[in-house]
Design a protein around this motif. Structure first.
Motif, PDB file in Angstrom:
ATOM      1  N   PRO A  15       7.072   6.204  -3.504  1.00  0.00           N
ATOM      2  CA  PRO A  15       5.666   5.760  -3.568  1.00  0.00           C
ATOM      3  C   PRO A  15       5.078   5.860  -4.976  1.00  0.00           C
ATOM      4  CG  PRO A  15       6.001   7.144  -1.638  1.00  0.00           C
ATOM      5  CD  PRO A  15       7.256   7.257  -2.480  1.00  0.00           C
ATOM      6  N   LEU A  18       6.347   2.921  -6.858  1.00  0.00           N
ATOM      7  CA  LEU A  18       5.671   1.728  -6.349  1.00  0.00           C
ATOM      8  C   LEU A  18       4.280   1.570  -6.966  1.00  0.00           C
ATOM      9  CD1 LEU A  18       5.785  -0.651  -4.402  1.00  0.00           C
ATOM     10  CD2 LEU A  18       4.936   0.848  -2.587  1.00  0.00           C
ATOM     11  N   ARG A  19       3.571   2.650  -7.054  1.00  0.00           N
ATOM     12  CA  ARG A  19       2.225   2.612  -7.635  1.00  0.00           C
ATOM     13  C   ARG A  19       2.282   2.206  -9.097  1.00  0.00           C
ATOM     14  NH1 ARG A  19       0.371   8.074  -7.508  1.00  0.00           N
ATOM     15  NH2 ARG A  19       0.857   8.102  -9.712  1.00  0.00           N
ATOM     16  N   SER A  75       8.994  -1.425  -1.393  1.00  0.00           N
ATOM     17  CA  SER A  75       8.138  -1.643  -0.222  1.00  0.00           C
ATOM     18  C   SER A  75       8.981  -1.810   1.039  1.00  0.00           C
ATOM     19  CB  SER A  75       7.272  -2.888  -0.407  1.00  0.00           C
ATOM     20  OG  SER A  75       6.278  -2.660  -1.371  1.00  0.00           O
ATOM     21  N   LEU A  78      10.546   1.456   2.185  1.00  0.00           N
ATOM     22  CA  LEU A  78       9.561   2.337   2.815  1.00  0.00           C
ATOM     23  C   LEU A  78       9.024   1.737   4.118  1.00  0.00           C
ATOM     24  CD1 LEU A  78       7.540   3.506  -0.331  1.00  0.00           C
ATOM     25  CD2 LEU A  78       9.073   4.891   1.064  1.00  0.00           C
ATOM     26  N   LEU A  80       7.016  -0.906   4.396  1.00  0.00           N
ATOM     27  CA  LEU A  80       5.589  -1.214   4.221  1.00  0.00           C
ATOM     28  C   LEU A  80       5.277  -2.695   4.395  1.00  0.00           C
ATOM     29  CD1 LEU A  80       4.919   1.064   1.132  1.00  0.00           C
ATOM     30  CD2 LEU A  80       4.522   1.571   3.545  1.00  0.00           C
ATOM     31  N   ARG A 107      -3.827   0.238   0.147  1.00  0.00           N
ATOM     32  CA  ARG A 107      -2.368   0.307   0.149  1.00  0.00           C
ATOM     33  C   ARG A 107      -1.762  -0.137   1.476  1.00  0.00           C
ATOM     34  NH1 ARG A 107      -0.889   3.228  -4.411  1.00  0.00           N
ATOM     35  NH2 ARG A 107      -2.556   2.796  -5.901  1.00  0.00           N
TER      36      ARG A 107
ATOM     37  N   ASP B 192      -1.559  13.506  -2.827  1.00  0.00           N
ATOM     38  CA  ASP B 192      -1.624  12.047  -2.836  1.00  0.00           C
ATOM     39  C   ASP B 192      -1.560  11.569  -1.392  1.00  0.00           C
ATOM     40  OD1 ASP B 192      -1.119   9.306  -2.981  1.00  0.00           O
ATOM     41  OD2 ASP B 192       0.014   9.493  -4.839  1.00  0.00           O
ATOM     42  N   THR B 194      -2.131   8.687   0.113  1.00  0.00           N
ATOM     43  CA  THR B 194      -1.422   7.447   0.414  1.00  0.00           C
ATOM     44  C   THR B 194       0.085   7.662   0.364  1.00  0.00           C
ATOM     45  OG1 THR B 194      -3.249   6.186  -0.523  1.00  0.00           O
ATOM     46  CG2 THR B 194      -1.180   5.017  -0.216  1.00  0.00           C
ATOM     47  N   LEU B 195       0.518   8.454  -0.600  1.00  0.00           N
ATOM     48  CA  LEU B 195       1.947   8.785  -0.682  1.00  0.00           C
ATOM     49  C   LEU B 195       2.422   9.433   0.612  1.00  0.00           C
ATOM     50  CD1 LEU B 195       3.880  10.436  -3.580  1.00  0.00           C
ATOM     51  CD2 LEU B 195       3.883  11.547  -1.354  1.00  0.00           C
ATOM     52  N   GLN B 198       2.927   6.836   3.183  1.00  0.00           N
ATOM     53  CA  GLN B 198       4.082   5.992   2.903  1.00  0.00           C
ATOM     54  C   GLN B 198       5.385   6.713   3.231  1.00  0.00           C
ATOM     55  OE1 GLN B 198       3.116   4.945  -1.187  1.00  0.00           O
ATOM     56  NE2 GLN B 198       2.213   3.002  -0.554  1.00  0.00           N
TER      57      GLN B 198
END
Lengths: 218, 218
Positions: A15, A18-19, A75, A78, A80, A107, B192, B194-195, B198
């Motif tokens: 993650p 990814l960010r 993505s 994960l 997503l 997100r 984090d 959002t992490l 995910q």
DNA sequence: TAGATTGTTAATCGATTAACAATC
DNA sequence: TAGATTGTTAATCGATTAACAATC
């Protein structure tokens, strides 16, 4: 070569990569080297390459990684793909903050439902999502979600976890300071704010040159 | 024997043991075995004994550990002697929740000051603590604290970290999704959200029997 | 003493990292 | 080709865990 098993430590860093990749794409970078990605992610370059190799994702020697392609790969790894639905139980200070947290939607996570037991809260709405009674969790007309956030006091967290599992939730993020027991196949992670402060307190005192306190016998 | 260096993994578990010991004490237990403590903490009994041996803390063979004594030892090792002061910067959803978080005070952390840049917020008060302007962080009449919590948007988090360091803060808990750069001697941990989602999403899809997505070449 | 449980050893496992051959 | 950078190897390091001698 690879793709079989992705180490836990790697999963925890994907993650972050990814960010960073999203930021790189936004600022117009088409490719990125492991060295750059490492710098921006706060890790070692060898670690970045090793992590990415677990995805079966290959860059181009002499060039680096294609930013967009790598974004897609991470993505996908994960899972997503589409908007994942989350439910939040407990609308105290923290639960309300989570329900209104803009970062989730940005997100790709959607707050599908929020629950509490307080009659004064049930029936109102949080950021457009109606507040339901906890008893409705898992009810046939209740939104289906795969991830549940527990933001209730410690003494009711296990009960909430049980209800989430019964409602078909298979991943739980627990903010209550208590160890949850769940069946196999249900993933649990915790965010323990006080623990974070206590750990910071430890490292902070250490850096001050203070000894680790408890004196030794011998 | 020991006490020299406490492994990072152990430091991260000490707060969990401490919490369990507080509960045990509250329910009248005078001693606890590594087996019980492990069960309640969600870890392996050998790990508990190994962790505690790093403190130089010894139980009694055939009996177990004295609950009160172990509480004292872990608190001391973590440096939790007196109330540690924390400051919070950023009073959005999350910052407000943190400022009002009862768990902090219950565990000996005191919110000494809160900061924001919004004129509409500066001058009001959060849970009895006046809201100051960020420019006052580090001012001579500003409360001194050793731990800072960053709850601002990602693009201002580094600037806030810089100000915290300049103000003498040596430990930072960062809630903004960004990698902070700080001088040696400053401890940083991140939360984090959002992490976490995910990562949960990853393990959840895995357990569903779904393959790890990205298909292999060979 | 007999039973229980610790503290420590040693084996194992997973994660990190430097180094470099492969190759774009 | 020369330069750059990957993917992988192998060494190292830290964390986990079972096993058991020590000992209360």
């Amino acid at each position: 070569m690879n793709t079989r098993h992705i180490p836990d430590a790697t999963v925890g860093r994907l993650p972050v990569y990814l960010r960073v990749l999203l930021e790189l794409a936004a600022s117009g970078n088409a490719t990125v080297s492991s060295e750059q990605l490492a710098e921006l992610s706060g890790v070692n370059a060898a670690k970045v390459r090793k992590d990415l190799s677990h995805l079966g994702s290959y860059g181009t020697r002499g060039v680096g990684y294609d930013v967009d392609y790598l974004r897609y790969e991470i993505s996908a790894a994960l899972g997503l793909a589409d908007d994942a639905a989350i439910v939040i139980v407990g609308l105290g200070n923290l639960g309300r903050a989570l329900a209104n947290h803009a970062g989730f939607r940005e997100r790709g996570f959607k707050v599908a439902a929020v629950y509490d037991v307080d009659p004064a809260k049930v029936g109102t709405s949080m950021d457009g999502v109606p507040v339901r009674h906890l008893d409705d969790l898992g009810a046939s007309d209740s939104p289906v979600a795969s991830i549940g956030l527990i933001a209730v006091p410690a003494d009711s967290a296990q009960e909430v976890a049980n209800r989430m599992v019964a409602a078909g939730i298979t991943a739980i993020l627990n903010f209550a300071p208590v160890v949850l027991t769940v069946p196999d196949g249900v993933a649990v992670r915790k965010v323990d704010l006080t623990l974070e402060l206590q750990v910071l307190n430890f490292y902070q005192q250490r850096h001050r040159g203070g000894s680790p306190v408890v004196t030794e016998s011998a």
